[in-house]
Design an enzyme around this catalytic site. Structure first.
Site, PDB file in Angstrom:
ATOM      1  N   TYR A   1      -1.226  -1.139  -0.202  1.00 24.77           N
ATOM      2  CA  TYR A   1      -0.583  -0.170   0.696  1.00 24.77           C
ATOM      3  C   TYR A   1       0.547   0.501  -0.066  1.00 24.77           C
ATOM      4  CZ  TYR A   1       1.569   1.622   5.053  1.00 24.77           C
ATOM      5  OH  TYR A   1       2.106   2.415   6.059  1.00 24.77           O
TER       6      TYR A   1
ATOM      7  N   LYS B   1      -4.533   1.983   0.800  1.00 27.14           N
ATOM      8  CA  LYS B   1      -4.049   2.938   1.801  1.00 27.14           C
ATOM      9  C   LYS B   1      -2.965   3.762   1.125  1.00 27.14           C
ATOM     10  CE  LYS B   1      -1.557   3.384   6.210  1.00 27.14           C
ATOM     11  NZ  LYS B   1      -0.941   2.651   7.361  1.00 27.14           N
TER      12      LYS B   1
END
Length: 201
Positions: free
Chosen positions: A43, A71
Site C-alpha cells: 500500500y 494499491k
C-alpha cells in the site's frame, strides 16, 4: 486471525513518519512476506505516510510469490505503464483513487481498492468492468454520476464522510472512534446532493 476469518490478503501500508529509504522498505516488506503464510498487497500512500514506494522498489518486491499486488494512491497514472514493465506478469495493480480509477483500469490497471464502493458497490463494479472492457461511453456515464461521491467522500479525512453516508443509508450506526470526529454538519448539504446524484439515497 484475518486468514482464519476469510480475508483474501493483507493490505500493508508503508511505515510512516520515519521515511525509510527504498532499500529499507524492501527489507521491511520481505521480512513480512517471509514471516506469514498469507498474500500481501503493498500500500503506497505518500500523502498520508510521507514516503513513496518507488516503481523500481515495487518491481523488486513483486518477485516474492507472497507479494501479489500494490494499491497505488499516488494519483500518478503514468506509473501504470512503468509498473507493468517492472513487475511480474500476474502482479495486481490497484488504484487507491476513485476519481481516476476508471482511467487507471483503462490503461492497464486491474481495479480500485475503493472508498466509493462502500456506498455504491454495484455501480463501481460496473464502472470498472466497462472501463476494462472498452465500453467507454457507459463507463463515462457512470463515472459522471459517481464523481460527486468520489470527491465529497473526502470533504474531511477518510473514513469520516463515508461512515456518515453509510449511516444515512441505514447501513451502520452513528459515530466514529477517536481521534477522528463525526462529520462537520456544514458538509451535510453537499453529502446529500452527492448521494442523490449517485443514487444511493
Amino acid at each position: 486471525q484475518a486468514k482464519e476469518l476469510g480475508a483474501d490478503a493483507a493490505l500493508i501500508i508503508t511505515p510512516y513518519y520515519i521515511k525509510p529509504p527504498q532499500r529499507a522498505l524492501i527489507h521491511h516488506y520481505l521480512t513480512i512476506a517471509n514471516a506469514v503464510d498469507f498474500p500481501i498487497i503493498l500500500y503506497n500512500c505518500p500523502g498520508r505516510t510521507g514516503v513513496d514506494l518507488k516503481p523500481e522498489t515495487i518491481g523488486e518486491l513483486s518477485k516474492h510469490p507472497n507479494i501479489i499486488g500494490v494499491k497505488d494512491a499516488t494519483g500518478d497514472l503514468s506509473r501504470v505503464e512503468s509498473l507493468r514493465k517492472l513487475c511480474r506478469k500476474d502482479f495486481l495493480l490497484f488504484s487507491g483513487e476513485d476519481d481516476s480509477g476508471s482511467d487507471f483500469v483503462r490503461i492497464g490497471g486491474d481495479g480500485v481498492i475503493s472508498v466509493t464502493a462502500n456506498v455504491a458497490p454495484a455501480a463501481m463494479h460496473k464502472l470498472l468492468s466497462d472501463s476494462k472492457n472498452g465500453r467507454l461511453d457507459e463507463a463515462n456515464k457512470i463515472n459522471e454520476q459517481l464523481m460527486p461521491l468520489h470527491k465529497r467522500l473526502f470533504l474531511e479525512s477518510n473514513p469520516i464522510p463515508v461512515k456518515k453516508v453509510l449511516n444515512l443509508m441505514g447501513k451502520i450506526g452513528n459515530g466514529i472512534r477517536p481521534p477522528l470526529a463525526e462529520l462537520d454538519p456544514i458538509h451535510l448539504p453537499k453529502i446529500h446532493e452527492a448521494m442523490a446524484i449517485g443514487r444511493v439515497l
